[in-house]
Design an enzyme around this catalytic site. Structure first.
Site: not given
Ligand code: TTP
Ligand code: MG
Length: 597
Positions: A66-67, A71, A103, A158-159
């Site tokens: 998971d990145l 964004y 954060r 991102d996963e």
């Molecule tokens: P996530 O993996 O949930 O969040 P993240 O990568 O930003 O942070 P983390 O380090 O906790 O993993 O989601 C991936 C991307 O998806 C995130 O960068 C922005 C987008 N996103 C949305 O557009 N809407 C949403 O409701 C969520 C949760 C994420």
């Molecule tokens: Mg992520």
């Protein structure tokens, strides 16, 4: 907190089988797990749903990646000056994500912009409504992972899941000594690693592979990530966020229950959504422990056999689902959400905003969608986020023809089709209040000219899969790329199209139009002929460079066919009957490989 010390301790303790303890691990891996499976099954027979077959999940090693703040990372790569500043990515009035600088200052994902600014007045906000850069980066990550291992499954942007079982087995075979067997990253709950336990050894090797993968993504694409390593997808996903950012965690079977029972609510289990969680709530089930121990028959009565069994299995962390390579996208969609859209004119306007980008993506993909779907969300005080409704229809044949030929002639008729779908869901005679519109193209099929094995596939001018932006470094790669395609095209002709090609004679003089900016490839390319001064208009998708390397007689045949087509290639708006006639005339000509029918 790294865990390598633990592993070292056990290595020392493993002197009962010094030096020899790894040579046969691969072959023993499966059989060594059987006693554990029985124990697990017995326990589950008693406490939960019976008859689980854990043999598949126990023998695998899955990495979930998971990145970090995805964004925001993309934005920081685009604008490095933002790297050390608190950064939020804004969509409408929401901060959909933020970097870890933000954060640490208290900003959270999915916070309202107003609240985020109150907490962190210096928060820099970038607009993240155009998903193109995130989508492109997302596919680059998956492609990179595929270079490690073919079993990569995308989950969102991102996963990714990677089934590294085979890689682990290979490493087990190569492992001569235990000296370098050190877990990479954390072990969930700090559980001790037992080097006599083959499952542990496999997971430790999996952790090393996960580290290699994450390092490659960081050095190649500049993106940090978290990873979870476990025996199935569900557990790998659940454990991957234990330490964030830029860290990884391995889950040993002994800690599975701890991980599951630490989850705050059943909805934290992937596969249990909002609706199911609500139904469980009415049965008094909120925690994972409550779901695990709820009598199976009562649950089956309430939810039906299939759902009850499935979710109770999940509550035990039991997941046999394979990592299924994602391949090219099955559909293309885009959506927009808003506070209110309540007139037909507004709906049309929103659709006209959504379509161009979407059509561009479909065009770049090269396949032709056969189904169009419209999804709406109506405002509802009770179910604000969840009440979506969709209608879909086949794309009319006269519009299908236009895909792959530029999007100008598609916009307006597609809006008409979408409005028909809209009217199937909404009675415009009474007030309506939409908060979301989404358009999806699906049922994608290869154009006849792009099917692998057809000459058109080899001639089609496609940007390289690896990277669509051509820079100097790519030039050499591109040349060999096209040469390979040309060779394949020639071979194809030799093998398949000889009868047609043989009836032609005489080389056609040719000077190819240089291929410089593939991204800006004109829809119809012009090729100048020195003698006589004649201009041949290439059909879209044909690469002049490749064409120039074809046998002269084949060139002549193709040019003759294109010339004869020029007269009828322009009037795309011609009546359907005319188009149909043209289509049938193409059958059995070489050109059918080069042009969409
Ligand atoms: P996530 O993996 O949930 O969040 P993240 O990568 O930003 O942070 P983390 O380090 O906790 O993993 O989601 C991936 C991307 O998806 C995130 O960068 C922005 C987008 N996103 C949305 O557009 N809407 C949403 O409701 C969520 C949760 C994420
Ligand atoms: Mg992520």
């Amino acid at each position: 907190m790294a865990y390598s010390g633990q592993c070292g301790d056990h290595r020392e303790g493993g002197t009962e089988r010094p030096g020899s303890q790894f040579w046969d691990l691969a072959s023993e891996l499966r059989s060594s797990m059987e006693p554990e499976e029985e124990e697990e099954e017995e326990r589950w027979d008693g406490e939960g749903p019976g008859g689980h077959n854990t043999s598949v999940s126990m023998s695998r090693v899955i990495v979930h990646m998971d990145l970090d703040c995805f964004y925001a990372q993309v934005e920081m790569i685009r604008k490095p000056e933002l790297k050390d500043k608190p950064l939020g990515v804004q969509q409408k009035s929401i901060v959909v994500t933020c970097n870890y600088v933000a954060r640490n200052l208290g900003v959270k994902k999915l916070m309202a912009v107003k609240a985020a600014k109150e907490i962190c007045p210096h928060l820099v906000l970038v607009n993240g409504e155009d998903l193109t850069p995130y989508r492109e980066t997302s596919y680059k990550v998956t492609e990179l992972l595929e270079e490690f291992c073919p079993l990569v499954e995308r989950l969102g942007f991102d996963e990714n899941f990677v089934d590294v079982t085979e890689m682990v087995e290979k490493r087990l075979k190569q492992q001569k000594t235990s000296s370098d067997l050190v877990v990479a990253g954390h072990v969930y709950n700090n559980h001790a690693i037992d080097l006599h336990d083959r499952t542990h050894v496999a997971l430790v090797l999996g952790s090393q592979i996960a580290e290699d993968i994450r390092r490659a993504v960081a050095t190649t694409l500049g993106l940090t990530s978290c990873a979870g390593v476990a025996s199935n997808k569900l557990l790998a996903k659940l454990v991957s966020g234990t330490f964030k950012p830029n860290q990884q965690t391995v889950l040993l079977p002994q800690s599975r229950q701890d991980l599951l029972r630490a989850l705050r609510g059943v909805q934290k289990i992937p596969g249990i959504g909002y609706k199911t969680a609500k139904r469980l709530e009415t049965l008094g089930i909120e925690s994972v422990w409550q779901l695990q121990t709820f009598p199976a028959t009562a649950l089956e009565k309430e939810l039906g056999l299939s759902l009850a069994r499935r979710i109770q299995k999940l509550s035990y962390g039991d997941d046999d689902s394979p990592v299924t390579p994602s391949g090219p996208p099955q559909s293309f969609s885009d959506e927009d959400s808003f506070k209110k859209c309540s007139t037909e004119a507004e709906v049309k306007e929103k659709l006209l905003e959504l379509l161009p980008n979407l059509l561009e993506r479909v065009y770049k993909d090269g396949r032709r969608p056969h189904t169009l779907r419209l999804t709406i969300r109506q405002s509802s005080s009770s179910e604000r986020w969840f009440h979506r409704e969709s209608r879909q229809c086949p794309i009319p044949p006269h519009l299908l023809q236009r895909f792959g030929q530029g999007n100008a002639n598609l916009l307006s008729p597609l809006v008409d089709v979408l409005m028909k779908l809209f009217h199937k869901m909404i009675n415009v005679e009474v007030p309506f209040h939409l908060t979301l519109l989404s358009v999806t193209f699906s049922n994608l099929k290869e154009l006849p000219s792009t099917k692998k094995g057809s000459i058109g596939f080899y001639l089609k001018e496609m940007p390289p899969k690896r990277d669509r932006e051509v820079d100097d470094g790519d030039a050499v790669w591109l040349q060999s790329h096209w040469r390979t395609r040309a060779t394949k095209a020639r071979r194809h002709l030799e093998e398949k199209d000889v009868p047609e090609a043989q009836v032609l004679n005489g080389p056609v003089p040719f000077s190819p139009h240089p291929v410089d900016h593939l991204e800006d490839t004109p829809k119809a390319m012009v090729c100048g002929q020195p003698e006589p001064t004649e201009v041949v208009v290439f059909p879209p998708d044909v690469d002049p460079q490749t064409f120039s390397e074809l046998p002269p007689d084949v060139q002549e045949d193709l040019m003759a066919q294109w010339k004869s087509q020029e007269a009828i290639s322009k009037p795309l708006e011609k009546p359907k009957a005319t188009n149909e006639k043209r289509s049938s005339a193409q059958v059995n000509t070489l050109l059918r490989y080069l042009k969409p029918r």
